[in-house]
Structures are given as C-alpha cells and as structure tokens.
Design an enzyme around this catalytic site. Structure first.
Site, PDB file in Angstrom:
ATOM      1  N   GLY A  11     -77.612 -78.417  86.427  1.00 28.45           N
ATOM      2  CA  GLY A  11     -77.968 -76.996  86.549  1.00 28.45           C
ATOM      3  C   GLY A  11     -79.173 -76.819  87.462  1.00 28.45           C
ATOM      4  N   ARG A  21     -89.418 -80.589  98.639  1.00 33.33           N
ATOM      5  CA  ARG A  21     -90.428 -80.538  99.706  1.00 33.33           C
ATOM      6  C   ARG A  21     -91.529 -81.573  99.472  1.00 33.33           C
ATOM      7  NH1 ARG A  21     -95.333 -77.903  99.821  1.00 33.33           N
ATOM      8  NH2 ARG A  21     -96.060 -77.104 101.832  1.00 33.33           N
ATOM      9  N   ARG A  72     -71.703 -80.985  89.646  1.00 33.52           N
ATOM     10  CA  ARG A  72     -71.436 -81.870  88.518  1.00 33.52           C
ATOM     11  C   ARG A  72     -70.334 -82.819  88.967  1.00 33.52           C
ATOM     12  NH1 ARG A  72     -73.312 -77.161  85.492  1.00 33.52           N
ATOM     13  NH2 ARG A  72     -75.191 -77.919  84.460  1.00 33.52           N
ATOM     14  N   ASP A 103     -81.143 -83.734  81.678  1.00 34.67           N
ATOM     15  CA  ASP A 103     -80.888 -85.022  81.024  1.00 34.67           C
ATOM     16  C   ASP A 103     -79.585 -85.677  81.480  1.00 34.67           C
ATOM     17  OD1 ASP A 103     -79.407 -83.120  79.681  1.00 34.67           O
ATOM     18  OD2 ASP A 103     -79.713 -84.008  77.706  1.00 34.67           O
ATOM     19  N   SER A 105     -78.434 -85.597  84.525  1.00 36.54           N
ATOM     20  CA  SER A 105     -78.804 -86.234  85.796  1.00 36.54           C
ATOM     21  C   SER A 105     -79.627 -87.487  85.543  1.00 36.54           C
ATOM     22  CB  SER A 105     -79.619 -85.243  86.641  1.00 36.54           C
ATOM     23  OG  SER A 105     -78.882 -84.055  86.794  1.00 36.54           O
ATOM     24  N   THR A 125     -85.143 -78.314  85.092  1.00 33.19           N
ATOM     25  CA  THR A 125     -84.222 -77.528  84.258  1.00 33.19           C
ATOM     26  C   THR A 125     -85.001 -76.371  83.648  1.00 33.19           C
ATOM     27  OG1 THR A 125     -82.997 -77.497  82.157  1.00 33.19           O
ATOM     28  CG2 THR A 125     -84.583 -79.253  82.409  1.00 33.19           C
ATOM     29  N   ASP A 127     -84.487 -75.163  80.826  1.00 33.94           N
ATOM     30  CA  ASP A 127     -84.443 -75.225  79.356  1.00 33.94           C
ATOM     31  C   ASP A 127     -85.663 -75.846  78.690  1.00 33.94           C
ATOM     32  OD1 ASP A 127     -81.975 -74.001  79.232  1.00 33.94           O
ATOM     33  OD2 ASP A 127     -80.881 -75.882  79.439  1.00 33.94           O
ATOM     34  N   ASP A 129     -86.170 -78.905  78.023  1.00 35.02           N
ATOM     35  CA  ASP A 129     -85.650 -79.741  76.931  1.00 35.02           C
ATOM     36  C   ASP A 129     -85.685 -81.236  77.229  1.00 35.02           C
ATOM     37  OD1 ASP A 129     -83.773 -79.732  78.909  1.00 35.02           O
ATOM     38  OD2 ASP A 129     -82.057 -79.384  77.606  1.00 35.02           O
ATOM     39  N   ARG A 171     -78.701 -73.674  75.032  1.00 35.42           N
ATOM     40  CA  ARG A 171     -77.591 -74.090  74.163  1.00 35.42           C
ATOM     41  C   ARG A 171     -78.088 -74.993  73.048  1.00 35.42           C
ATOM     42  NH1 ARG A 171     -73.516 -74.076  78.511  1.00 35.42           N
ATOM     43  NH2 ARG A 171     -74.558 -75.898  79.323  1.00 35.42           N
ATOM     44  N   LYS A 214     -90.271 -47.682  66.238  1.00 32.98           N
ATOM     45  CA  LYS A 214     -89.281 -46.981  67.068  1.00 32.98           C
ATOM     46  C   LYS A 214     -88.175 -47.903  67.576  1.00 32.98           C
ATOM     47  CE  LYS A 214     -91.237 -42.990  66.815  1.00 32.98           C
ATOM     48  NZ  LYS A 214     -90.775 -42.241  65.655  1.00 32.98           N
ATOM     49  N   ARG A 243     -77.865 -52.439  70.178  1.00 37.55           N
ATOM     50  CA  ARG A 243     -77.279 -52.799  71.476  1.00 37.55           C
ATOM     51  C   ARG A 243     -77.561 -54.265  71.762  1.00 37.55           C
ATOM     52  NH1 ARG A 243     -75.280 -48.521  70.962  1.00 37.55           N
ATOM     53  NH2 ARG A 243     -75.211 -46.764  72.408  1.00 37.55           N
ATOM     54  N   HIS A 249     -77.080 -65.583  83.938  1.00 40.14           N
ATOM     55  CA  HIS A 249     -77.575 -66.428  85.026  1.00 40.14           C
ATOM     56  C   HIS A 249     -78.752 -65.870  85.804  1.00 40.14           C
ATOM     57  CE1 HIS A 249     -73.966 -68.736  84.159  1.00 40.14           C
ATOM     58  NE2 HIS A 249     -74.615 -69.731  84.718  1.00 40.14           N
TER      59      HIS A 249
END
Ligand code: ADP
Length: 319
Positions: A11, A21, A72, A103, A105, A125, A127, A129, A171, A214, A243, A249
């Site tokens: 990702g 760079r 991937r 992870d 990768s 990433t 995430d 994580d 996730r 509110k 709602r 993404h």
C-alpha cells in the site's frame, strides 16, 4: 558496495517519495550509484530497473504516492520468484536493496536477505502498524486528513444535531482511529484491539443527548466492522438521526506533512548507511525520536500493539 537499489511496495503512503529521495541522494553523496526498481517486487522480477540521479528525485519531496509506483506480487512469495528478482539485481550489479513498505513488503525483504541478498526495510504505511518503530511514514499525513474530515463533519453534525459514525482505515491496527479520535474530540473510538459494549455506547450517547449535546461523533476502524451496519444499529437503539461517512482512500493520498517528510528523510538516509555498513536484514525505525534499527525477522515476529495509556486517556476525555 558501489550500487544499491530502492523500491516501494504494498500500500502506498504519503512520504514514500521523500524516502526515495533520501535514499537516492544519501547514496550519491557517498559515491554509490542508485537504481530505482519500478512497481515493487513485480517490477523486480520483470526487470523494470533504471538508474536514478540527483535530478530524478527533484520536485517529489512534497508529493503523495510514490514515483516508483507500487504493486502487489504473488509470484514473489515463492522462492523461484525471489530467485528471479536476485538474478535481475545481479544483472545490474546491484549489491543491496532498500525496501520501503509495510509488513508484507518486509516479508519480501526478509526472504531476499535469507537468500543471501542484503535488504533493509523502511516502514512506509499509513497504518502505523510496524513493530520496532513509534511511527511509520504516512501515518501523520493520514491522521491530518482524517482530522480535517472530522472537523468538517462536526460542522454539519452540529447544524443538524445528528450522530455521525466515521469509518477510518485500519484493518488490524487501531492507531488511525485512536489518534484521530483523540485529536478530533470523538465521543467514542472503536478499534480492533479492544472489545466494546454496545449498551455502554448507547448509554453514553443518550446521556450526552440529555445533557444538551448537539452531536456525537463515533470513530470506527474498518477492522471492527462495517460503519454502515454500525450506524443502523445506533439509529435503531437510540432513535437519533445517524449518518455514516466512510472516508476510504482519501486517507492514503495528499501532500505529506512536515513530520512525515522529516521522518522519511531520516529513515531513508539511515537505511542507506546500514546497507553501506554491510548490515542487511535490518528494519529502520524511530523510538523516542532516536533512529533505531532492528532485526527484520524479530520485527516480523512481534505483534503491533496500541498504546494502552492513550486508549485509556481517550476514554477519560470522552465522558
Ligand atoms: P504491505 O507491504 O503494505 O503490507 P502487502 O502485504 O500487500 O503490502 O505486501 C506487498 C508485497 O510484498 C506482496 O505483494 C508480495 O509481493 C510481497 N510479500 C508479502 N508477503 C511475502 C512473503 N511472505 N514472502 C515474500 N514476499 C512477500
């Protein structure tokens, strides 16, 4: 070592370009040639490899995404696929590889190192994580994107006196939800690492309503379940107009924040130092604002955890 390679994989995350760079310029600073491998491990297998110079990475530090593209690649999970990759690297005389990604990768980088080709992992990433580092490249930018959305949703939530469920990415890891929820002043934060009681959430929403609140904002990490379904349950249980916004993404894109650019520059440059010192099989990171590097095998064995103190704080501040 005279030639190294760099690729981005899995990702994408904002700040990957700043890391590329840094790798390229740090290597050239030390008179080492750098080759960009395009489209992650898929491009490694098929030989999408091109030499990069100082100018190749000009004007990218502020751009989201990755100029090397990402992909991937199932074939790379096999020893045969990995051997094909190593053959390509040898064809170009490349002796070490910097892998920027998550992870998955890192597992590819570990496999190459185990087959005798030294790799260093850089955590890219949104995430946050990856064990062994306090922050991953892209997390801060994603967080700021989410906060911007929460603030905007808060305006309309207040005007209409509604409850909002905002589903964010994550996730398996609740960091985006926890940090954005805390900084966005959410009433409830739901993350995959912690169980929750529906009764307790409903009770809190009702108490807030009785107090004259509110609006209410609930941040839900995608790993907890569907925001849409959760919103339906809330509406049914409370009768408050509810709602749901699924941010999706947009959280992956955008110009990286200053924090992510600095982090990417530091980590990318450190990865090159390690490769040049002949230290393959490492993963760079940052701990207490100090650069660190860990055995990539150990990093992959550990499980990411959220900061329990911060989670508790988020509960205490949303009473
Ligand atoms: P991320 O790096 O963001 O976690 P993925 O989990 O999709 O993303 O992994 C990216 C790529 O890394 C995969 O498509 C694959 O090519 C490679 N990869 C993942 N797991 C392994 C593995 N066990 N061995 C070798 N390569 C792997």
């Amino acid at each position: 070592m005279k030639r190294i390679g760099v690729l981005t994989s899995g990702g994408d995350s904002p700040g990957m370009n700043a890391a590329v760079r840094a790798v390229v310029r740090k290597a050239i600073y030390h008179d080492v040639e750098v080759f960009g491998i395009y489209h992650g491990y898929a491009g490694l297998i098929s030989g999408q490899i091109k030499q990069l110079n100082v100018g190749s990475v000009g004007d990218i530090i502020h751009r989201g995404g990755t100029m090397l593209y990402t992909a991937r690649c199932e074939e790379f999970k096999t020893p045969e696929g990995q051997q094909k990759g190593i053959e390509q690297l040898k064809k170009y005389g490349i002796e070490g590889l910097v892998v920027i990604g998550g992870d998955g990768s890192y597992r590819g980088a570990r496999a190459l190192t185990e087959q005798g080709f030294p790799c260093v992992g850089v955590p890219g990433t949104i995430d946050n994580d990856i064990p062994g580092t306090d922050f991953t490249i892209g997390f801060d930018t994603a967080l700021n994107t989410v906060i911007d959305s929460i603030d905007k949703i808060r305006d309309t939530a207040t005007s209409h006196e509604r409850t909002y469920v905002i589903e964010v990415m994550g996730r398996h890891a609740g960091d985006i939800a926890l940090w954005s929820g805390l900084s966005g002043g959410a009433e409830t934060i739901l993350i995959p690492e912690e169980n929750f009681e529906m009764e307790e959430i409903i009770g809190r929403l009702k108490r807030g309503h009785d107090r004259g609140k509110k609006h209410s904002i609930i941040i839900l990490a995608e790993g907890v379940g569907s925001g849409v379904e959760f919103g339906k349950q809330i509406q049914e249980a409370t009768n408050f107009e509810t709602r749901v916004s699924v941010l999706g993404h947009i959280q992956r894109g955008g110009s990286p924040t200053a924090a992510d650019r600095v982090l990417a520059s530091r980590l990318g440059a450190r990865a090159v130092e390690l490769i040049l010192e002949g230290k393959g099989g490492r993963a760079v990171g940052i701990k207490n604002n100090q650069l660190v590097d860990n055995d990539i095998i150990e990093v992959l064995k550990q499980k990411h955890t959220i900061d329990p103190v911060m989670y508790q704080l988020s509960k205490e501040l949303s009473i």
